[in-house]
Write an enzyme that holds these catalytic residues in place. Sequence first.
Site, mmCIF file in Angstrom:
data_model
loop_
_atom_site.group_PDB
_atom_site.id
_atom_site.type_symbol
_atom_site.label_atom_id
_atom_site.label_comp_id
_atom_site.label_asym_id
_atom_site.label_seq_id
_atom_site.Cartn_x
_atom_site.Cartn_y
_atom_site.Cartn_z
ATOM 1 N N LYS A 313 0.837 -1.218 0.000
ATOM 2 C CA LYS A 313 0.000 0.000 0.000
ATOM 3 C C LYS A 313 0.865 1.259 0.000
ATOM 4 C CE LYS A 313 -4.118 -1.935 2.196
ATOM 5 N NZ LYS A 313 -3.618 -3.220 2.751
ATOM 6 N N ASP A 316 3.305 7.393 -1.011
ATOM 7 C CA ASP A 316 4.125 8.604 -0.934
ATOM 8 C C ASP A 316 4.372 9.175 -2.335
ATOM 9 O OD1 ASP A 316 5.845 10.574 0.172
ATOM 10 O OD2 ASP A 316 6.417 9.167 1.757
#
Length: 482
Positions: A313, A316
């Site tokens: 997941k 950024d």
Amino acid sequence: MSLESLVVKLYEIEAVKFGNFTLKSGIQSPVYFDLRVIVSYPDVMVEVSEHLWKAVEASKTEFASVCGVPYTALPIATCMSTAHNVPMLIRRKEMKDYGTKKMIEGHFKKGDVCLIVEDVVTSGTSVSETVQTLNNEGIKVKDAVVLLNREQGGEQRLASEGVTLHSVCKISQVLDILEKAKKLDRDTVQRVQDFIASNNTFGNNIKRPADGMGDAQQKKVKKVLTYPERQSQCKHEVLKRLYGIMEEKKTNLCFSGDTTSFAELLEVVEKVGPYICILKTHIDIITDFTAENIHKLKNLASKHNFLLFEDRKFADIGNTVKKQYSEGIYKISEWSDIINAHIIPGPGIIEGLKSAAGEKGLTGKRALLLIAEMSSKGNVATGEYTKACVKMAEENQDFVVGYICQSQLSKDPNFIHMTPGVKLVEGTDSLGQQYLTPKEVITKRNSDIIIVGRGIMNSDDPATTAATYQQAGYDAYLEQCS
Ligand code: S5P
């Protein structure tokens, strides 16, 4: 008010609109019904409720209460209830966090028969969910009444579940009335007719490209593609491999091996390997991580023929995720066929991950899933966010191969749907996880892959339990194709 006047009125207040609209499913539609606006027109609200009441009265159906599908049909059901002195029930969409965990408000007895009230029916999913919630409380549902039936398979689907749908008006009548009232031109009517004919959501889709075409000329188009059909129609190498495995091993089961011990992970994967098409990992929860163990995992993946999916997941900016994907101790890009990412940072995250794979010479061998919806209670991956996700996926088909989601978002076989939060019985855990059954996920929500973690991991006999999930998921797929 006659039906004709009511339809014209609905058109005038923009409860019925024509143009180009993106539906919840991601499909572009030339027609859109937005009955929410009628709360601003009390006279229309009363008319709509009366038409619904008459449609039910004509059918002589009997019921002890009415229940509107939340939210649009709630005020409509209220009007019917007060005008005709029939009790009402309210279905909650979200379970209460405090006090009684009631899903249905109002007084009822087990065995009571309830009439469902709905504004628009397309596939029948919302009505079906309300029926399910009422049934869970011991309330029976035999009939539902809807203002506008889009004639896209909802009536047939509900019939297959034992619910008769009574419609005040079908979309064909809406088009007829508005064309006669000179509100719509022939081209628009034709466009909507073509769209409806080729977007049936239940069973065999009857494509009727032109008006006046007889039954014999109508072409039958299958709704659900088989795994080999999906394989031949999709472009990405990883997806082709996956569909191939699903067909060969007759499984749509992804096992989520969420343990902190690599030794335990390897042991359980050896047992469940034959029943799965994907192993999903959370490599950062492992305490005894070594490159050697990754090597063993890869050997198990080849031995049992499944793909590896690191559920990292990523979330950024591109430059950071690029390093998180390829560097550090895990070097995910070197062993995981599939990864996933949130779209919060924008398309740069996709670019970053894609370029990391490219720099390792793995273009085409690595694929990304976007997290479009989540299984946990109160999550905010909904509505516009999910739509933005679908758009980003479509713009990056060379790397994005699908979604983590709770229901089908696209009919394009280039996008696969993987749904977590699956157990053999529905329920929740103590931290907000919400579970659906394999049948609900595959046949009702049209997802492709069931992701099961604790349902298998916590079982005394993971192999037998994995086989049970495999069977349930695959049977649901066969049912969907038939
Ligand atoms: O929305 C989500 C997305 C994911 S990837 N909900 C989830 O539960 N997951 C993951 O699926 C979660 O991190 C976990 O690894 C798995 C579900 O595990 P289970 O034990 O609840 O079946």
